[in-house]
Design a protein around this motif. Structure first.
Motif, short mmCIF file in Angstrom:
data_model
loop_
_atom_site.label_atom_id
_atom_site.label_comp_id
_atom_site.label_asym_id
_atom_site.label_seq_id
_atom_site.Cartn_x
_atom_site.Cartn_y
_atom_site.Cartn_z
N ARG A 174 0.82 -1.12 -0.06
CA ARG A 174 -0.05 -0.12 0.08
C ARG A 174 0.89 1.19 -0.08
N SER A 175 1.90 1.20 0.70
CA SER A 175 2.71 2.48 0.97
C SER A 175 3.57 2.50 -0.77
N THR A 176 3.71 1.59 -1.29
CA THR A 176 4.38 1.60 -2.75
C THR A 176 3.47 2.39 -3.49
N ARG A 177 2.11 1.85 -3.53
CA ARG A 177 1.16 2.36 -4.51
C ARG A 177 0.84 3.86 -4.05
N ARG A 178 1.18 4.18 -2.85
CA ARG A 178 0.92 5.60 -2.46
C ARG A 178 1.83 6.51 -2.93
N ILE A 179 3.07 5.97 -2.97
CA ILE A 179 4.17 6.79 -3.32
C ILE A 179 4.07 6.90 -4.66
N SER A 180 3.83 5.99 -5.68
CA SER A 180 3.56 5.96 -6.85
C SER A 180 2.41 6.73 -7.39
N ARG A 181 1.52 7.11 -6.61
CA ARG A 181 0.42 8.06 -6.87
C ARG A 181 0.94 9.41 -6.71
N HIS A 182 1.70 9.60 -5.64
CA HIS A 182 2.32 10.92 -5.43
C HIS A 182 3.31 11.29 -6.51
N ILE A 192 2.84 14.50 -8.81
CA ILE A 192 3.82 15.48 -8.84
C ILE A 192 4.29 15.78 -10.22
N ARG A 193 4.45 14.75 -11.20
CA ARG A 193 4.84 14.66 -12.47
C ARG A 193 3.95 15.44 -13.55
N ILE A 194 2.49 15.13 -13.20
CA ILE A 194 1.55 15.90 -13.99
C ILE A 194 1.51 17.70 -13.46
N GLY A 195 1.68 17.88 -12.22
CA GLY A 195 1.73 18.88 -11.72
C GLY A 195 3.06 19.69 -12.50
#
Length: 388
Positions: free
Chosen positions: A39-47, A51-54
């Protein structure tokens, strides 16, 4: 006799804790992953994705702002680049006849300049006459549309009465259009400077265009990059040059046909409106609508009856319908065809950023973007979306 030692007893089989009758599956090694690490890996990937989109959005906004504030620099540069691409096949053909590029470029620029000077000298007098006569022409045009405006005002008063509002009468006088010789004198240096800048850039692009390409190939790190760079630049040179020359030929032909039609109908200054149709047709859709509207106003000013007044605009609308739906697609083929939705969005974007020059240069720039993205790995989807 010595007796041999007793052998070691065989190890007992492992005791199964599975209930009888239940199939035993292969036991997997226990996972060493900590609980919640997935879950933490998926959360980091979403973050990271957010950030990349922003950051991508911020880069795009920065580029748009830079392009908007650099309008005075970029518009002549882009315009000269496209004119150079359109004239490059002529200079290249002269080079195959052992004519130096600089000499061919000088001859082409002199012929182009002579044509522009002749056109401006021929059309400046009728254009200035229309500018000076615009206030009186508008006053003469007002009684012709008075019945229509009276119906609109009656409908507006009825609507305001229904909603209980007071009828507000417009007592302001219409602004008169003033255009003097001093305005021409004040704007002439800027126009002359812009024209000279574009002419010099076009000349140097024609003379040193191939050398710039060779330098761009030399700085590429590998042979694959060199070949890819040459492929992209050559495709832009060939396809954009053919597109620009063909579009210019179609628009000039449309202007000549429009001028001939207006001459047959007895409309004054047919060459002026034919030239207007030629320039405006470089802007897809918007140019045809603008020319049709202008011809409707000119017809209403010249003719007294409604039928003859609308005949030039209706005829031009039919001509542009045939040109846009039959002649241009047949000549250009499917390679250079763009989606109408993409063209309209691109026109809105560059018209908002650069105004009328951006609207004129929008479609050539979109064509270049399509050619480049079609050859860039990972960007083929964009070329597919904007294609027709």
């Amino acid at each position: 006799m010595n007796e041999s030692p007793n052998p070691l007893p065989a190890p007992a089989p492992p005791v199964s804790t599975v209930a009888p009758g239940v199939a035993v599956s292969t036991l997997a090694a226990p996972s060493r992953r900590k609980p919640g690490s997935g879950r933490s890996t998926r959360r980091i990937s979403r973050h990271l994705r957010a950030i990349r989109i922003g950051l991508t959005g911020l880069i795009l906004l920065t580029l748009l702002y830079t392009v908007a504030i650099s309008k005075s620099l970029l518009v002549p540069l882009v315009l000269a680049g496209f004119i150079g691409l359109a004239l490059n096949p002529i200079v290249a053909a002269a080079g195959r006849w052992r004519i130096p590029r600089w000499l061919a470029a000088v001859v082409v620029m002199l012929l182009l300049g002579a044509g522009l000077v002749t056109a401006v000298g021929t059309l400046s007098t009728p254009a200035l006459n229309w500018f000076h006569e615009a206030p009186s022409a508008m006053r003469a045009f007002a009684p012709k549309i008075k019945p229509m405006t009276q119906q609109i005002e009656a409908a507006s008063r009825a609507t305001q009465t229904l909603v209980g509002g007071a009828v507000v009468r417009n007592t302001q006088q219409p602004n008169t259009f003033a255009f003097t010789a001093w305005d021409i004198v004040a704007t002439a240096p800027k126009i002359i400077a812009s024209v000279l800048t574009v002419a010099l850039l076009v000349f140097f692009f024609l003379v040193y265009g191939d050398e710039i390409l060779r330098r761009a190939v030399e700085i590429s790190p590998t042979f694959a990059y060199k070949r890819h760079t040459v492929s992209i630049v050559r495709s832009i040179q060939v396809e954009v040059s053919s597109y620009l020359l063909l579009t210019a030929a179609i628009n000039v032909t449309l202007g000549l046909v429009t001028a001939g039609m207006l001459y047959l109908y007895g409309v004054p200054d047919p060459l002026l409106w034919g030239c207007f149709a030629t320039v405006a047709n470089f802007i897809p859709y918007v140019g045809a609508i603008s020319t049709t509207t202008v011809l409707a106003v000119v017809g209403a000013l010249h003719f007294q009856e409604l039928g003859p007044a609308l005949l030039p605009a209706a005829t031009f609308a039919g001509i542009t319908a045939v040109e846009g739906n039959m002649i241009t697609p047949m000549l250009q083929g499917r390679r250079s065809r763009l989606s109408p939705v993409a063209i309209l969005l691109w026109l809105l974007l560059w018209g908002w950023i650069w105004g009328i020059p951006g609207a004129i240069l929008a479609v050539p720039m979109l064509t270049c973007v399509k050619l480049i993205t079609a050859k860039l790995r990972g960007w083929e989807w964009f070329a597919h979306i904007i294609s027709r």
